[in-house]
Scaffold this active site. Structure first.
Site, PDB file in Angstrom:
ATOM      1  N   GLY A 131       0.822  -1.202   0.000  1.00 17.29           N
ATOM      2  CA  GLY A 131       0.000   0.000   0.000  1.00 17.29           C
ATOM      3  C   GLY A 131       0.856   1.252   0.000  1.00 17.29           C
ATOM      4  N   GLU A 252      12.300  -4.602  -3.857  1.00 18.09           N
ATOM      5  CA  GLU A 252      11.224  -4.716  -4.830  1.00 18.09           C
ATOM      6  C   GLU A 252      11.773  -4.911  -6.236  1.00 18.09           C
ATOM      7  OE1 GLU A 252       7.092  -2.425  -5.802  1.00 18.09           O
ATOM      8  OE2 GLU A 252       8.885  -1.187  -5.741  1.00 18.09           O
TER       9      GLU A 252
END
Length: 398
Positions: A131, A252
């Protein structure tokens, strides 16, 4: 023999004996095993491979055994990765928690947070979503508005979260979300951001999928309406969210590489497109096509070597933030170039929407993958953002 050479032999033998042959073929997205509270397998080989790697702690081989990891040294973990790649072994589970949040928790999380979250990750029992982005906070993420107000009441200390996130990959399937929230509006924008772990089953969480042109969507929009999050789910301290997010984003870019093939057409995609490439003598007579295909394969090899170099730098405790952005940029753009070429080869045969009398399932898969590949250059940080990072951190441009 050195200890590492002995370990390499033992790993190679174990993988040969324990990784089923069907788990050594190129994977398609429909065959990915996602760690989740609703864990599912398509067949017994998937389940067997998952359980064997889980029991070794090799979902995260370098994590401490106390938290479900394998307890391997960085060089031993590198050997395992290399041997899995050599044999073509698939990832036994896909889990953003393991690949992205996990390394941050290992470094800065409390003992209680590690037990609560790392151990279930290692059992494949939690699925995580991210998020970060908001409708008005994409490239300028520090402008995020989702608020977290700290309260103390009869239930104890907690944050009350209000706002929303967008482009949340698999938010409708996630058990938990790691999120950036605003806990203060004073000082610099980055200083008021904190890092929370949010249970997606909490009252007040609403998830709505976003439809994509490919007909298959993993993106969602998530809304928070007075969502209560216990203070124990704060990672680090209040106001440290921006620093922790930068740590996580380094992981990531590496995680994104696990979802794509480095630009080289997969065996299945090549098999489908091959009849459209070759002539009666089995040769690619079109010189331009031959050159483009050779270029893709060479780029894929270059990427593989770059990946190895960056891994070695990471083992040497060197900063790999810049090279990680290069890898993310190059690999996702290679995915687009790959499917652009395959669509060019297939022509009208690559524009089918449904398999049937007119189009085969393989042709339809390539067409939809072509459309889906566009999202790779946005997810995990758009190509434009990666170029800015490379210009600043690698080329040191003003």
């Amino acid at each position: 023999m050195t200890e590492l050479e002995t370990f390499k032999q033992e790993v190679a033998q174990w993988l040969e004996e324990n990784c089923p042959a069907s788990m050594r073929r190129p994977i398609v997205s429909e065959e990915m095993v996602w760690g989740s509270s609703k864990l599912q397998f398509l067949n017994e080989d998937q389940k067997l491979w998952f359980e064997r790697m889980r029991d070794r702690g090799w979902f995260a081989p370098s994590w401490p055994r106390e938290y479900g990891g394998g307890g391997l040294s960085p060089r031993e973990a590198r050997i395992l990765d290399t041997e899995m790649a050599r044999l073509g072994c698939r990832q036994p589970q896909y889990n953003l928690g393991v690949w992205m949040l996990g390394p941050v928790l290992v470094e800065v999380g409390t003992h209680e947070q590690k037990l609560e979250h790392l151990v279930p990750m290692m059992r494949g029992e939690q699925r995580w979503c991210q998020g970060f982005s908001e409708p008005n906070a994409g490239s300028d993420l520090a402008s995020l508005k989702t608020s977290a107000r700290r309260v103390t009441d009869e239930q104890g200390e907690a944050y009350i979260v209000n706002g929303g996130k967008i482009w949340t990959s698999d938010g409708d399937k996630g058990d938990w979300m790691y999120a950036l929230v605003r806990t203060s509006s004073e000082g610099k924008k980055q200083d008021g951001i904190s890092f929370l772990l949010i249970d997606m089953k909490s009252p007040g969480v609403t998830v709505k999928p976003i439809e994509l042109i490919s007909g298959k969507s993993s993106f969602c929009q998530v809304f928070f309406d007075d969502v209560r999050v216990p203070v124990r789910q704060l990672v680090g301290k209040e106001g440290e969210g921006w620093t922790l997010a930068k740590k996580l984003l380094q992981h990531e870019r590496a995680a994104m590489s696990k979802f794509t093939e480095g630009g080289a057409p997969s065996h299945d995609a090549l098999k489908t497109a091959l009849p459209y490439m070759v002539d009666e003598q089995g040769r690619i007579s079109d010189g331009v096509l031959r050159e483009k295909l050779a270029g893709l394969l060479m780029d894929a090899q270059s990427f593989a070597l770059t990946h190895r170099r960056v891994t070695e730098k990471a083992l040497a405790r060197q900063d790999v933030a810049g090279p990680s952005s290069i890898m993310k940029l190059v690999q996702t753009e290679q995915e687009v170039a790959k499917y652009e070429l395959l669509e060019q080869v297939l022509g009208l045969r690559g524009l089918g929407w449904e398999a049937g009398d007119d189009f085969t399932a393989d042709e339809v898969d390539i067409g939809r993958a072509w459309l889906r590949s566009k999202s790779y250059t946005i997810a995990g940080g758009s190509s434009e953002v990666q170029l800015n990072i490379i210009a600043k951190r690698v080329l040191e441009l003003p």
